[in-house]
Design a protein around this motif. Structure first.
Motif, PDB file in Angstrom:
ATOM      1  N   LYS A  73      18.023  35.555  51.670  1.00 34.75           N
ATOM      2  CA  LYS A  73      18.891  34.801  50.758  1.00 34.75           C
ATOM      3  C   LYS A  73      18.436  34.779  49.277  1.00 34.75           C
ATOM      4  O   LYS A  73      17.079  34.576  48.960  1.00 34.75           O
ATOM      5  CB  LYS A  73      18.947  33.326  51.152  1.00 34.75           C
ATOM      6  CG  LYS A  73      19.878  33.184  52.589  1.00 34.75           C
ATOM      7  CD  LYS A  73      19.658  31.852  52.877  1.00 34.75           C
ATOM      8  CE  LYS A  73      20.203  31.488  54.164  1.00 34.75           C
ATOM      9  NZ  LYS A  73      20.520  30.147  54.785  1.00 34.75           N
ATOM     10  N   ALA A  74      19.101  34.978  48.420  1.00 31.41           N
ATOM     11  CA  ALA A  74      18.821  34.812  46.886  1.00 31.41           C
ATOM     12  C   ALA A  74      19.762  34.598  46.037  1.00 31.41           C
ATOM     13  O   ALA A  74      21.195  34.397  46.504  1.00 31.41           O
ATOM     14  CB  ALA A  74      18.428  36.322  46.863  1.00 31.41           C
ATOM     15  N   SER A  75      19.530  34.448  44.763  1.00 27.52           N
ATOM     16  CA  SER A  75      20.666  34.285  43.713  1.00 27.52           C
ATOM     17  C   SER A  75      20.378  35.112  42.389  1.00 27.52           C
ATOM     18  O   SER A  75      19.365  35.564  42.482  1.00 27.52           O
ATOM     19  CB  SER A  75      20.647  32.761  43.267  1.00 27.52           C
ATOM     20  OG  SER A  75      19.305  32.263  42.628  1.00 27.52           O
ATOM     21  N   PHE A  76      21.443  35.438  41.808  1.00 25.47           N
ATOM     22  CA  PHE A  76      21.234  36.309  40.593  1.00 25.47           C
ATOM     23  C   PHE A  76      22.025  35.810  39.343  1.00 25.47           C
ATOM     24  O   PHE A  76      23.417  35.174  39.652  1.00 25.47           O
ATOM     25  CB  PHE A  76      21.775  37.622  40.942  1.00 25.47           C
ATOM     26  CG  PHE A  76      21.485  38.727  39.840  1.00 25.47           C
ATOM     27  CD1 PHE A  76      20.326  39.007  39.481  1.00 25.47           C
ATOM     28  CD2 PHE A  76      22.532  39.083  39.232  1.00 25.47           C
ATOM     29  CE1 PHE A  76      20.034  39.949  38.557  1.00 25.47           C
ATOM     30  CE2 PHE A  76      22.241  40.158  38.232  1.00 25.47           C
ATOM     31  CZ  PHE A  76      21.050  40.663  37.843  1.00 25.47           C
ATOM     32  N   CYS A  77      21.614  35.589  38.253  1.00 25.92           N
ATOM     33  CA  CYS A  77      22.008  34.878  37.245  1.00 25.92           C
ATOM     34  C   CYS A  77      22.124  35.895  35.897  1.00 25.92           C
ATOM     35  O   CYS A  77      21.228  36.408  35.773  1.00 25.92           O
ATOM     36  CB  CYS A  77      21.425  33.782  36.774  1.00 25.92           C
ATOM     37  SG  CYS A  77      22.022  32.857  35.204  1.00 25.92           S
ATOM     38  N   VAL A  78      23.520  35.890  35.402  1.00 22.47           N
ATOM     39  CA  VAL A  78      23.681  36.908  34.214  1.00 22.47           C
ATOM     40  C   VAL A  78      24.116  36.064  33.162  1.00 22.47           C
ATOM     41  O   VAL A  78      25.181  35.207  33.257  1.00 22.47           O
ATOM     42  CB  VAL A  78      24.894  37.910  34.454  1.00 22.47           C
ATOM     43  CG1 VAL A  78      25.188  38.889  33.389  1.00 22.47           C
ATOM     44  CG2 VAL A  78      24.343  38.824  35.869  1.00 22.47           C
ATOM     45  N   ILE A  79      23.642  36.068  32.121  1.00 21.54           N
ATOM     46  CA  ILE A  79      23.866  35.457  30.820  1.00 21.54           C
ATOM     47  C   ILE A  79      24.676  36.204  29.849  1.00 21.54           C
ATOM     48  O   ILE A  79      24.129  37.010  29.547  1.00 21.54           O
ATOM     49  CB  ILE A  79      22.629  34.829  30.144  1.00 21.54           C
ATOM     50  CG1 ILE A  79      22.063  33.739  30.942  1.00 21.54           C
ATOM     51  CG2 ILE A  79      23.084  33.760  28.665  1.00 21.54           C
ATOM     52  CD1 ILE A  79      20.641  33.277  30.556  1.00 21.54           C
ATOM     53  N   HIS A  80      25.818  35.972  29.623  1.00 21.61           N
ATOM     54  CA  HIS A  80      26.942  36.864  28.995  1.00 21.61           C
ATOM     55  C   HIS A  80      26.720  36.272  27.422  1.00 21.61           C
ATOM     56  O   HIS A  80      26.699  37.048  26.424  1.00 21.61           O
ATOM     57  CB  HIS A  80      28.160  36.556  29.496  1.00 21.61           C
ATOM     58  CG  HIS A  80      29.113  37.472  28.545  1.00 21.61           C
ATOM     59  ND1 HIS A  80      29.277  38.798  28.495  1.00 21.61           N
ATOM     60  CD2 HIS A  80      30.280  36.738  27.586  1.00 21.61           C
ATOM     61  CE1 HIS A  80      30.189  39.080  27.705  1.00 21.61           C
ATOM     62  NE2 HIS A  80      30.809  37.884  27.310  1.00 21.61           N
ATOM     63  N   GLN A  81      26.734  35.051  27.312  1.00 22.13           N
ATOM     64  CA  GLN A  81      26.842  34.819  25.873  1.00 22.13           C
ATOM     65  C   GLN A  81      25.656  33.492  25.639  1.00 22.13           C
ATOM     66  O   GLN A  81      25.641  32.619  26.696  1.00 22.13           O
ATOM     67  CB  GLN A  81      28.124  34.175  25.449  1.00 22.13           C
ATOM     68  CG  GLN A  81      28.198  33.568  24.135  1.00 22.13           C
ATOM     69  CD  GLN A  81      29.594  33.142  23.610  1.00 22.13           C
ATOM     70  OE1 GLN A  81      30.711  33.693  24.411  1.00 22.13           O
ATOM     71  NE2 GLN A  81      29.879  32.247  22.994  1.00 22.13           N
ATOM     72  N   ASP A  82      24.953  33.747  24.372  1.00 22.57           N
ATOM     73  CA  ASP A  82      23.754  32.547  24.277  1.00 22.57           C
ATOM     74  C   ASP A  82      23.884  32.409  22.657  1.00 22.57           C
ATOM     75  O   ASP A  82      23.026  32.792  22.175  1.00 22.57           O
ATOM     76  CB  ASP A  82      22.638  33.286  25.013  1.00 22.57           C
ATOM     77  CG  ASP A  82      21.395  32.140  24.481  1.00 22.57           C
ATOM     78  OD1 ASP A  82      21.710  31.111  24.820  1.00 22.57           O
ATOM     79  OD2 ASP A  82      20.327  32.449  24.337  1.00 22.57           O
ATOM     80  N   ASN A  83      24.765  31.666  22.324  1.00 23.31           N
ATOM     81  CA  ASN A  83      24.840  31.454  20.785  1.00 23.31           C
ATOM     82  C   ASN A  83      24.369  30.111  20.455  1.00 23.31           C
ATOM     83  O   ASN A  83      25.285  29.252  20.772  1.00 23.31           O
ATOM     84  CB  ASN A  83      26.481  31.602  20.459  1.00 23.31           C
ATOM     85  CG  ASN A  83      26.605  31.655  18.890  1.00 23.31           C
ATOM     86  OD1 ASN A  83      25.542  31.702  18.235  1.00 23.31           O
ATOM     87  ND2 ASN A  83      27.749  31.724  18.579  1.00 23.31           N
ATOM     88  N   VAL A  84      23.384  29.950  19.999  1.00 26.55           N
ATOM     89  CA  VAL A  84      22.694  28.714  19.394  1.00 26.55           C
ATOM     90  C   VAL A  84      23.163  28.135  18.371  1.00 26.55           C
ATOM     91  O   VAL A  84      23.389  28.968  17.421  1.00 26.55           O
ATOM     92  CB  VAL A  84      20.930  28.695  19.453  1.00 26.55           C
ATOM     93  CG1 VAL A  84      20.603  27.489  19.052  1.00 26.55           C
ATOM     94  CG2 VAL A  84      20.614  29.313  20.822  1.00 26.55           C
ATOM     95  N   LYS A  85      23.817  26.962  18.249  1.00 31.25           N
ATOM     96  CA  LYS A  85      24.249  26.518  17.287  1.00 31.25           C
ATOM     97  C   LYS A  85      23.299  24.972  16.723  1.00 31.25           C
ATOM     98  O   LYS A  85      23.663  23.948  17.228  1.00 31.25           O
ATOM     99  CB  LYS A  85      25.740  25.839  17.719  1.00 31.25           C
ATOM    100  CG  LYS A  85      26.689  26.645  17.861  1.00 31.25           C
ATOM    101  CD  LYS A  85      27.210  27.555  16.807  1.00 31.25           C
ATOM    102  CE  LYS A  85      28.341  28.463  17.179  1.00 31.25           C
ATOM    103  NZ  LYS A  85      28.713  29.299  16.118  1.00 31.25           N
ATOM    104  N   PRO A  86      22.273  25.374  15.904  1.00 32.23           N
ATOM    105  CA  PRO A  86      21.640  24.563  15.648  1.00 32.23           C
ATOM    106  C   PRO A  86      21.987  23.118  14.938  1.00 32.23           C
ATOM    107  O   PRO A  86      21.578  22.101  15.219  1.00 32.23           O
ATOM    108  CB  PRO A  86      20.553  24.938  14.733  1.00 32.23           C
ATOM    109  CG  PRO A  86      20.726  26.323  14.404  1.00 32.23           C
ATOM    110  CD  PRO A  86      22.337  26.718  15.333  1.00 32.23           C
TER     111      PRO A  86
END
Length: 165
Positions: A73-86
Protein backbone atom coordinates in the motif's frame (compact mmCIF):
# COMPACT_ATOMS: atom_id res chain seq x y z
CA UNK A 1 -12.22 2.96 3.42
CA UNK A 2 -10.68 6.27 2.28
CA UNK A 3 -11.48 9.53 4.03
CA UNK A 4 -13.72 12.08 2.39
CA UNK A 5 -12.13 15.38 1.58
CA UNK A 6 -12.97 17.88 4.31
CA UNK A 7 -13.08 20.92 2.04
CA UNK A 8 -15.17 19.55 -0.81
CA UNK A 9 -15.56 23.00 -2.37
CA UNK A 10 -11.82 22.85 -3.18
CA UNK A 11 -11.92 19.39 -4.74
CA UNK A 12 -10.73 18.94 -8.30
CA UNK A 13 -12.83 16.91 -10.70
CA UNK A 14 -11.65 13.49 -11.87
CA UNK A 15 -10.83 15.01 -15.27
CA UNK A 16 -8.68 17.71 -13.64
CA UNK A 17 -6.88 15.09 -11.55
CA UNK A 18 -6.14 12.97 -14.62
CA UNK A 19 -4.90 16.04 -16.49
CA UNK A 20 -2.48 16.84 -13.66
CA UNK A 21 -1.22 13.24 -13.61
CA UNK A 22 -0.72 13.24 -17.38
CA UNK A 23 1.14 16.57 -17.46
CA UNK A 24 3.22 16.17 -14.30
CA UNK A 25 6.80 14.97 -14.46
CA UNK A 26 7.55 14.11 -10.83
CA UNK A 27 5.90 13.36 -7.55
CA UNK A 28 6.56 11.88 -4.14
CA UNK A 29 5.92 8.20 -3.44
CA UNK A 30 5.17 7.43 0.21
CA UNK A 31 5.57 3.89 1.50
CA UNK A 32 5.89 2.20 4.89
CA UNK A 33 9.63 2.39 5.58
CA UNK A 34 11.90 0.78 8.13
CA UNK A 35 11.02 0.62 11.83
CA UNK A 36 7.57 2.14 11.29
CA UNK A 37 8.91 5.35 9.76
CA UNK A 38 7.23 6.60 6.59
CA UNK A 39 9.56 6.73 3.59
CA UNK A 40 8.76 9.35 0.96
CA UNK A 41 10.89 9.55 -2.16
CA UNK A 42 10.66 11.88 -5.18
CA UNK A 43 10.28 10.00 -8.46
CA UNK A 44 9.67 10.47 -12.14
CA UNK A 45 6.56 8.62 -13.27
CA UNK A 46 4.11 8.13 -16.06
CA UNK A 47 0.33 7.79 -15.86
CA UNK A 48 -1.06 5.28 -18.33
CA UNK A 49 -4.62 6.39 -19.00
CA UNK A 50 -5.46 3.11 -20.79
CA UNK A 51 -4.67 1.00 -17.73
CA UNK A 52 -5.28 3.65 -15.01
CA UNK A 53 -1.88 2.82 -13.55
CA UNK A 54 1.17 4.79 -12.58
CA UNK A 55 4.56 3.40 -13.57
CA UNK A 56 7.88 4.05 -11.83
CA UNK A 57 11.41 2.83 -12.44
CA UNK A 58 14.36 2.31 -10.18
CA UNK A 59 17.15 0.01 -9.14
CA UNK A 60 16.55 -3.64 -8.30
CA UNK A 61 17.70 -3.05 -4.70
CA UNK A 62 17.12 -0.34 -2.13
CA UNK A 63 14.91 1.14 0.55
CA UNK A 64 11.95 1.80 -1.77
CA UNK A 65 11.90 -1.74 -3.14
CA UNK A 66 12.29 -3.31 0.31
CA UNK A 67 9.37 -1.23 1.57
CA UNK A 68 7.13 -2.18 -1.38
CA UNK A 69 7.93 -5.88 -0.88
CA UNK A 70 7.04 -5.62 2.81
CA UNK A 71 3.83 -3.56 2.36
CA UNK A 72 2.39 -2.78 -1.06
CA UNK A 73 0.00 0.00 0.00
CA UNK A 74 1.32 3.43 -0.96
CA UNK A 75 0.37 6.97 -1.89
CA UNK A 76 1.78 9.26 -4.56
CA UNK A 77 1.48 13.04 -4.60
CA UNK A 78 1.91 15.32 -7.61
CA UNK A 79 2.05 19.08 -7.11
CA UNK A 80 0.87 20.85 -10.24
CA UNK A 81 0.89 24.44 -9.06
CA UNK A 82 2.73 26.04 -6.17
CA UNK A 83 2.41 29.78 -6.50
CA UNK A 84 3.39 31.49 -3.23
CA UNK A 85 1.56 34.77 -2.61
CA UNK A 86 3.57 36.47 0.17
CA UNK A 87 1.33 39.53 0.18
CA UNK A 88 -1.62 37.26 1.03
CA UNK A 89 0.29 34.85 3.30
CA UNK A 90 -0.93 31.94 1.23
CA UNK A 91 -0.14 29.67 -1.70
CA UNK A 92 -2.24 29.12 -4.79
CA UNK A 93 -1.79 25.39 -5.28
CA UNK A 94 -3.19 22.42 -7.13
CA UNK A 95 -2.23 18.87 -6.25
CA UNK A 96 -3.33 15.28 -6.62
CA UNK A 97 -2.86 12.38 -4.22
CA UNK A 98 -3.27 8.84 -5.47
CA UNK A 99 -3.65 5.82 -3.20
CA UNK A 100 -3.09 2.30 -4.42
CA UNK A 101 -1.17 -0.91 -4.33
CA UNK A 102 2.34 -1.22 -5.70
CA UNK A 103 3.49 -4.21 -7.73
CA UNK A 104 6.94 -5.05 -8.98
CA UNK A 105 6.69 -5.95 -12.65
CA UNK A 106 8.47 -9.22 -13.43
CA UNK A 107 6.67 -10.39 -16.57
CA UNK A 108 8.23 -9.23 -19.83
CA UNK A 109 5.25 -7.70 -21.64
CA UNK A 110 4.19 -5.60 -18.62
CA UNK A 111 7.73 -4.57 -17.69
CA UNK A 112 8.60 -3.51 -21.23
CA UNK A 113 5.26 -1.69 -21.69
CA UNK A 114 5.93 0.28 -18.50
CA UNK A 115 9.46 1.40 -19.41
CA UNK A 116 8.47 2.12 -23.01
CA UNK A 117 5.55 4.27 -21.83
CA UNK A 118 7.92 6.13 -19.50
CA UNK A 119 10.39 6.63 -22.34
CA UNK A 120 7.73 8.03 -24.65
CA UNK A 121 6.68 10.54 -21.98
CA UNK A 122 10.15 11.88 -21.27
CA UNK A 123 11.60 11.70 -24.79
CA UNK A 124 8.53 12.13 -27.03
CA UNK A 125 10.49 13.24 -30.09
CA UNK A 126 12.98 10.37 -29.98
CA UNK A 127 12.66 7.53 -32.46
CA UNK A 128 11.34 4.16 -31.39
CA UNK A 129 14.65 2.60 -32.43
CA UNK A 130 16.72 4.94 -30.27
CA UNK A 131 14.35 4.51 -27.31
CA UNK A 132 14.61 0.72 -27.66
CA UNK A 133 18.43 0.96 -27.66
CA UNK A 134 18.45 3.00 -24.44
CA UNK A 135 15.99 0.64 -22.78
CA UNK A 136 18.05 -2.43 -23.72
CA UNK A 137 21.22 -0.92 -22.19
CA UNK A 138 19.68 -0.76 -18.70
CA UNK A 139 16.94 -3.37 -18.95
CA UNK A 140 18.65 -6.16 -16.95
CA UNK A 141 19.31 -3.96 -13.92
CA UNK A 142 16.05 -2.05 -14.18
CA UNK A 143 13.15 -2.51 -11.80
CA UNK A 144 9.72 -1.38 -12.98
CA UNK A 145 6.86 -0.88 -10.57
CA UNK A 146 3.23 -0.08 -11.09
CA UNK A 147 0.63 1.43 -8.82
CA UNK A 148 -2.89 0.22 -9.36
CA UNK A 149 -4.97 3.24 -8.41
CA UNK A 150 -7.66 2.60 -5.82
CA UNK A 151 -8.50 6.16 -4.82
CA UNK A 152 -7.60 9.62 -6.06
CA UNK A 153 -8.24 13.13 -4.77
CA UNK A 154 -7.25 16.51 -6.07
CA UNK A 155 -7.42 19.82 -4.31
CA UNK A 156 -6.81 23.45 -5.14
CA UNK A 157 -6.47 26.62 -3.11
CA UNK A 158 -9.78 28.22 -2.16
CA UNK A 159 -8.77 31.31 -4.16
CA UNK A 160 -8.53 29.20 -7.33
CA UNK A 161 -11.79 27.36 -6.61
CA UNK A 162 -13.64 30.67 -6.19
CA UNK A 163 -12.28 31.93 -9.56
CA UNK A 164 -14.03 29.01 -11.32
CA UNK A 165 -17.47 30.08 -10.21
Amino acid sequence: MFREMRRKNQALSLEECIDILERGTSGVLAVAGDDGYPYAVPLSYVFDKKTSKLYFHGARKGHKLDAVKRENKASFCVIHQDNVKPEEYTTYYKSVIVFGKMHILEEEPEKYHAIDTLGIKYAPLDSEERRREFIQKEYKVLCMMEMQIEHMTGKEAIELAVQKK
